[in-house]
Design a protein around this motif. Structure first.
Motif, short mmCIF file in Angstrom:
data_model
loop_
_atom_site.label_atom_id
_atom_site.label_comp_id
_atom_site.label_asym_id
_atom_site.label_seq_id
_atom_site.Cartn_x
_atom_site.Cartn_y
_atom_site.Cartn_z
N ASP A 11 -0.17 -12.80 -37.30
CA ASP A 11 0.32 -13.30 -38.58
C ASP A 11 -0.80 -13.95 -39.38
O ASP A 11 -0.90 -13.77 -40.59
CB ASP A 11 1.46 -14.30 -38.37
N LEU A 12 -1.64 -14.71 -38.70
CA LEU A 12 -2.77 -15.34 -39.40
C LEU A 12 -3.75 -14.31 -39.92
O LEU A 12 -4.34 -14.48 -40.99
CB LEU A 12 -3.48 -16.33 -38.47
N ASP A 13 -3.94 -13.23 -39.17
CA ASP A 13 -4.84 -12.17 -39.62
C ASP A 13 -4.30 -11.51 -40.89
O ASP A 13 -5.06 -11.18 -41.79
CB ASP A 13 -5.04 -11.15 -38.51
N THR A 14 -3.00 -11.33 -40.97
CA THR A 14 -2.39 -10.75 -42.17
C THR A 14 -2.61 -11.67 -43.37
O THR A 14 -2.98 -11.21 -44.45
CB THR A 14 -0.87 -10.53 -41.94
N ARG A 21 -8.40 -10.45 -50.15
CA ARG A 21 -8.21 -9.57 -51.30
C ARG A 21 -8.02 -10.36 -52.60
O ARG A 21 -8.56 -10.01 -53.64
CB ARG A 21 -7.00 -8.66 -51.07
N MET A 22 -7.22 -11.43 -52.53
CA MET A 22 -6.97 -12.24 -53.71
C MET A 22 -8.27 -12.90 -54.20
O MET A 22 -8.57 -12.86 -55.40
CB MET A 22 -5.93 -13.32 -53.39
N LEU A 23 -9.04 -13.48 -53.30
CA LEU A 23 -10.29 -14.12 -53.69
C LEU A 23 -11.30 -13.11 -54.22
O LEU A 23 -12.04 -13.39 -55.16
CB LEU A 23 -10.89 -14.88 -52.50
N PHE A 98 -9.45 -11.93 -33.28
CA PHE A 98 -8.79 -10.63 -33.32
C PHE A 98 -8.01 -10.46 -32.03
O PHE A 98 -8.53 -10.71 -30.95
CB PHE A 98 -9.81 -9.49 -33.43
N GLU A 99 -6.77 -10.02 -32.14
CA GLU A 99 -5.99 -9.74 -30.94
C GLU A 99 -6.38 -8.36 -30.43
O GLU A 99 -6.28 -7.37 -31.17
CB GLU A 99 -4.50 -9.80 -31.22
#
Length: 138
Positions: A11-14, A21-23, A98-99
């Motif tokens: 979830d944190l990776d998402t 992308r926003m930045l 990374f998982e």
């Protein structure tokens, strides 16, 4: 129904990708390295762009199928005084997680560093082939 292992890092990776992308759209460069993750020739490959870091500034760790990459770059001090007009090359640290897929052999993870790119290789376990089990009648 397949069992899926829940991980808060997914979830944190998402969230991390969406923030990046926003930045990027507004022209702000994030302080963490960009990464590519892909599968090739029976292994998972994680590539991180870490320009300005040396291999001794980086650390790679695997624990509980989570790959953690850390970097720490310290600012070099010089004797003479400087008057900066722009100073973006400050001491920086980062940590990316990374998982790893369940098929990854965590004990065989290897890393290499070349031209500002850290490449981590996580080999995949050979697929277990299904076998037929005979039922004995008694």
């Amino acid at each position: 129904m397949a069992l899926v292992r829940w991980s808060p890092f997914h979830d944190l990776d998402t969230v991390d990708r969406r923030m990046r992308r926003m930045l990027d759209q507004v022209g702000i460069v994030p302080a963490w390295p960009a990464a590519d993750v892909y599968e090739s020739n029976g292994e998972y490959i994680y590539e991180l762009e870490v320009p300005g870091y040396d291999e001794h500034d980086l650390a790679v760790e695997v624990r509980d199928h989570v790959l953690t990459v850390r970097g720490e770059k310290t600012e070099t001090k010089e004797e003479k005084e400087k008057t900066f007009f722009l100073n973006e090359r400050l001491a920086k640290t980062f940590e990316r997680r990374f998982e790893l897929p369940t098929e990854a052999l965590t004990e065989e993870v290897a890393a290499e560093f070349r031209q500002g790119v850290l490449v981590v290789h996580a080999p995949k376990a050979a697929e277990a082939k299904p076998r037929t089990i005979e039922i004995a009648a008694k």
